[in-house]
Design an enzyme around this catalytic site. Structure first.
Site, mmCIF file in Angstrom:
data_model
loop_
_atom_site.group_PDB
_atom_site.id
_atom_site.type_symbol
_atom_site.label_atom_id
_atom_site.label_comp_id
_atom_site.label_asym_id
_atom_site.label_seq_id
_atom_site.Cartn_x
_atom_site.Cartn_y
_atom_site.Cartn_z
ATOM 1 N N GLY A 95 0.794 -1.224 0.000
ATOM 2 C CA GLY A 95 0.000 0.000 0.000
ATOM 3 C C GLY A 95 0.827 1.275 0.000
ATOM 4 O O GLY A 95 0.328 2.344 -0.338
ATOM 5 N N LYS A 130 20.908 4.502 8.042
ATOM 6 C CA LYS A 130 22.316 4.281 7.680
ATOM 7 C C LYS A 130 22.863 5.437 6.848
ATOM 8 O O LYS A 130 24.040 5.798 6.968
ATOM 9 C CB LYS A 130 22.503 2.960 6.918
ATOM 10 N N ALA A 137 15.437 -7.266 9.754
ATOM 11 C CA ALA A 137 15.178 -7.429 8.323
ATOM 12 C C ALA A 137 15.736 -8.756 7.810
ATOM 13 O O ALA A 137 15.078 -9.467 7.041
ATOM 14 C CB ALA A 137 15.806 -6.268 7.557
ATOM 15 N N HIS A 181 46.648 -9.604 6.636
ATOM 16 C CA HIS A 181 47.175 -8.527 7.473
ATOM 17 C C HIS A 181 47.422 -7.296 6.604
ATOM 18 O O HIS A 181 47.974 -7.440 5.512
ATOM 19 C CB HIS A 181 48.496 -8.960 8.114
ATOM 20 N N GLY A 203 14.436 5.155 25.698
ATOM 21 C CA GLY A 203 14.808 3.795 25.302
ATOM 22 C C GLY A 203 16.217 3.728 24.728
ATOM 23 O O GLY A 203 16.513 4.360 23.724
ATOM 24 N N LEU A 252 8.136 0.349 -2.785
ATOM 25 C CA LEU A 252 8.367 -0.985 -2.203
ATOM 26 C C LEU A 252 9.500 -0.900 -1.171
ATOM 27 O O LEU A 252 10.180 0.108 -1.070
ATOM 28 C CB LEU A 252 8.720 -1.965 -3.327
ATOM 29 N N GLY A 253 9.685 -1.974 -0.414
ATOM 30 C CA GLY A 253 10.825 -2.014 0.514
ATOM 31 C C GLY A 253 10.449 -1.938 1.984
ATOM 32 O O GLY A 253 11.289 -2.159 2.854
ATOM 33 N N GLY A 299 17.644 1.247 23.289
ATOM 34 C CA GLY A 299 17.731 0.091 22.390
ATOM 35 C C GLY A 299 18.415 0.505 21.101
ATOM 36 O O GLY A 299 19.058 1.569 21.033
HETATM 37 P P1 NAI Z 1 14.319 -2.106 21.706
HETATM 38 O O1 NAI Z 1 13.412 -3.142 22.211
HETATM 39 O O2 NAI Z 1 15.619 -2.466 21.080
HETATM 40 O O3 NAI Z 1 14.663 -1.077 22.896
HETATM 41 C C1 NAI Z 1 13.659 -0.384 23.607
HETATM 42 C C2 NAI Z 1 14.232 0.119 24.919
HETATM 43 O O4 NAI Z 1 13.271 0.969 25.559
HETATM 44 C C3 NAI Z 1 14.550 -0.986 25.912
HETATM 45 O O5 NAI Z 1 15.882 -0.830 26.328
HETATM 46 C C4 NAI Z 1 13.535 -0.764 27.026
HETATM 47 O O6 NAI Z 1 14.027 -1.157 28.300
HETATM 48 C C5 NAI Z 1 13.299 0.731 26.961
HETATM 49 N N1 NAI Z 1 12.022 1.190 27.541
HETATM 50 C C6 NAI Z 1 10.787 0.664 27.342
HETATM 51 N N2 NAI Z 1 9.859 1.364 28.022
HETATM 52 C C7 NAI Z 1 10.494 2.365 28.674
HETATM 53 C C8 NAI Z 1 10.085 3.432 29.531
HETATM 54 N N3 NAI Z 1 8.797 3.626 29.880
HETATM 55 N N4 NAI Z 1 11.021 4.283 30.025
HETATM 56 C C9 NAI Z 1 12.327 4.119 29.682
HETATM 57 N N5 NAI Z 1 12.769 3.135 28.860
HETATM 58 C C10 NAI Z 1 11.874 2.274 28.360
HETATM 59 O O7 NAI Z 1 13.414 -1.232 20.722
HETATM 60 P P2 NAI Z 1 13.773 -0.185 19.570
HETATM 61 O O8 NAI Z 1 15.123 0.395 19.742
HETATM 62 O O9 NAI Z 1 12.594 0.732 19.544
HETATM 63 O O10 NAI Z 1 13.800 -1.067 18.269
HETATM 64 C C11 NAI Z 1 12.626 -1.757 17.832
HETATM 65 C C12 NAI Z 1 12.974 -2.976 17.025
HETATM 66 O O11 NAI Z 1 13.566 -2.606 15.798
HETATM 67 C C13 NAI Z 1 13.936 -3.892 17.735
HETATM 68 O O12 NAI Z 1 13.459 -5.205 17.628
HETATM 69 C C14 NAI Z 1 15.229 -3.728 16.977
HETATM 70 O O13 NAI Z 1 15.963 -4.930 16.955
HETATM 71 C C15 NAI Z 1 14.746 -3.329 15.580
HETATM 72 N N6 NAI Z 1 15.763 -2.492 14.958
HETATM 73 C C16 NAI Z 1 16.926 -3.049 14.541
HETATM 74 C C17 NAI Z 1 17.914 -2.279 14.005
HETATM 75 C C18 NAI Z 1 19.192 -2.913 13.604
HETATM 76 O O14 NAI Z 1 19.219 -4.123 13.426
HETATM 77 N N7 NAI Z 1 20.277 -2.171 13.471
HETATM 78 C C19 NAI Z 1 17.764 -0.830 13.836
HETATM 79 C C20 NAI Z 1 16.524 -0.357 14.343
HETATM 80 C C21 NAI Z 1 15.569 -1.166 14.858
#
Ligand code: NAI
Length: 463
Positions: A33, A50, A318, A442, A177, A37-38, A179
């Site tokens: 939708g 990136k 992904a 190396h 967060g 694409l992607g 993450g």
């Molecule tokens: P995440 O699950 O990696 O991290 C979310 C963070 O928020 C956690 O550390 C958690 O403890 C914290 N958190 C949650 N509720 C909170 C609160 N009320 N107050 C303070 N901290 C809180 O989620 P994120 O970074 O949003 O990524 C989502 C998904 O996307 C993940 O599964 C990730 O693997 C994926 N992703 C992967 C990437 C990559 O492979 N480079 C890049 C971007 C996303």
């Protein structure tokens, strides 16, 4: 019009699955939708982030490294609109590439949002198509945080999509967060001069990751100017006219505290997205966490309907979706179809990069497994020193008795590429000694992987 397979969603899971279905001789269509694409990855996720990470890393190099390498002159000025259009151009090249792949493989793109009136049927707009198989690859969306309203168009309280399109570079940003999304996009803005404070509920960044890496990663990011408030649970965000107030419960307890910011990035996870498909009426079973429940061959409980990627269980990555996309195509074509969930790398594209695969030391020890750890610092790696990126290390985990590689964590230059040597080793059931006995060119960063493998045996050379 009738098909062998209709795939719903053209993210990395869906489009890769479509290509493999077509290669296997199945008459295939893909429903999408969006205008392009992607999926999330190419349009508002991995690829645009990136592009911004690359652009801002280049700026950081010019500001902090060029001088000492004898490259004199004023550091470049930031033209934010131009940087965003560079990012958009990168998106365009990639989404256009997927469109080309669809045409090349004679896959029909059914433009619009799909619903499934019954098994064997997919409705897009006013048209209903018959199909022997359906693959749901509808992905995920940012999950809401109670007490927080994200309004990307206003550019004050945003999620990752809004953070890629901010009208101007904020002076102060709060990232909720620590993450992957929070740290990648937090790094982008910190390099652009924004004062970035990350508020994280847990005591460590990137929950679930190797503890040594978590500690080192946080220290390195702090050196780069990111501030952290750890163990703090965000209670709510109040958006004002041109800024926002974030209320959090501090770790020490007591009264809630408030922190101001021009922009708040909510990066507290994502949730499966299957809105509008009509799964309820079809009786498609979900897991307790709202994911589509599938068996070991990605089949849902409704015959002829499969699901892959972020909308099912497992890491929201992904490449995990891509693997499932290829495997489910194999299954539909009557072949075997396999994904090795034990060897799915995870990468954070900050500088330095962080990459992990397999089990962590903590998880193995908790299981009572006897392991040995080979660790090697990039300080002992000539190439890393030559490019000024000697922060970090390779940590290899092997079974104490058999020497079989069980996992690895790397923080350092090009970690996201180097991790694949260890993935291949694990896929082949290799021992640490196998890696240690493999000649490594190396000077390369990869020598650090060999040294970590040597550290599992008689010892590394350069430490
Ligand atoms: P995440 O699950 O990696 O991290 C979310 C963070 O928020 C956690 O550390 C958690 O403890 C914290 N958190 C949650 N509720 C909170 C609160 N009320 N107050 C303070 N901290 C809180 O989620 P994120 O970074 O949003 O990524 C989502 C998904 O996307 C993940 O599964 C990730 O693997 C994926 N992703 C992967 C990437 C990559 O492979 N480079 C890049 C971007 C996303």
């Amino acid at each position: 019009m009738s098909y062998d397979v209709i795939i719903i969603g053209a993210g990395p899971g869906g489009y890769v699955s479509a290509v493999r279905c077509a290669q296997l001789g199945l008459k295939t269509a893909i429903v999408e939708g969006r205008e392009t694409l992607g999926g999330t990855c190419l349009n508002v996720g991995c690829i645009p982030s990136k592009a911004l990470l690359h652009a801002t890393h280049s700026l950081h190099e010019a500001q902090h490294s060029f001088g000492k390498m004898g490259l004199k002159g004023a550091a470049p000025e930031v033209d934010w609109d131009q940087m965003k259009s560079y990012k958009d151009d990168v998106i365009g090249q990639n989404t256009g590439g997927v469109e080309f792949l669809m045409k090349k493989n004679k896959i029909d793109w059914l433009k619009g949002w799909a619903s499934i009136p019954a098994a064997g049927q997919v409705k897009v707009g006013d048209e209903t198509y018959a199909t022997k198989n359906i693959v749901i690859a509808s992905g995920s969306v940012p999950s809401a945080l109670p007490g927080v309203t994200v309004e990307n168009d206003k550019g004050i309280v945003v999620d990752s999509t809004g953070a890629l399109e901010l009208p101007k570079i904020p002076n102060k940003m709060v990232v909720i967060g620590a993450g992957v999304i929070g740290l990648e996009l937090g790094s982008v803005y910190a390099r652009l001069g924004t004062e970035v404070t990350v508020v994280e509920y847990m005591d460590a960044v990137c929950p679930g990751m190797d503890k040594d890496v978590q500690r080192s990663f946080k220290k390195i990011l702090e050196k780069q100017g990111l501030k952290f408030i750890m163990g703090a649970a965000v209670q709510g965000v109040e958006a004002l006219k041109s800024k926002a107030k974030v209320t959090y419960q501090p770790k020490k307890g007591g009264d809630d505290e408030i922190i101001d910011a021009d922009v708040v990035l909510v990066a507290t996870g994502r949730k499966p997205y299957a809105e509008g498909l009509g799964l309820d009426a079809l009786g498609v079973k979900l897991t307790e966490r709202g994911q589509i429940a599938t068996d070991a061959k990605w089949a849902t409980n409704v015959p002829g309907i499969y699901a892959i990627g972020d909308v099912i269980e497992g890491p929201m990555l992904a490449h995990k979706a891509e693997d499932e996309g290829m495997a489910v195509a194999d299954v539909i074509a009557g072949k075997h179809g396999h994904v090795n969930y034990g060897v799915i790398p995870g990468v954070v594209y900050t500088t330095p990069e962080v990459a992990t695969v397999g089990a962590t030391e903590e998880a193995l020890k908790a299981e009572g497994r006897k392991v040995k750890i080979g660790k090697f610092s990039f300080m002992g790696n000539g190439r890393a020193k030559a490019v000024g990126q000697a922060d970090g290390f390779v940590k290899l985990i092997a079974d104490k008795e058999t020497d079989r590689v069980l996992g690895a964590a790397i923080i350092g230059p090009a970690a996201g590429d180097m991790i694949h040597e260890i993935c291949v080793a694990m896929e082949f059931g290799a021992s640490a000694e196998d890696i240690a006995l493999t000649c490594h060119a190396h000077p390369t960063y990869s020598e650090a992987v060999r040294e970590a493998a040597l550290a599992c045996g008689d010892g590394p050379i350069h430490a």
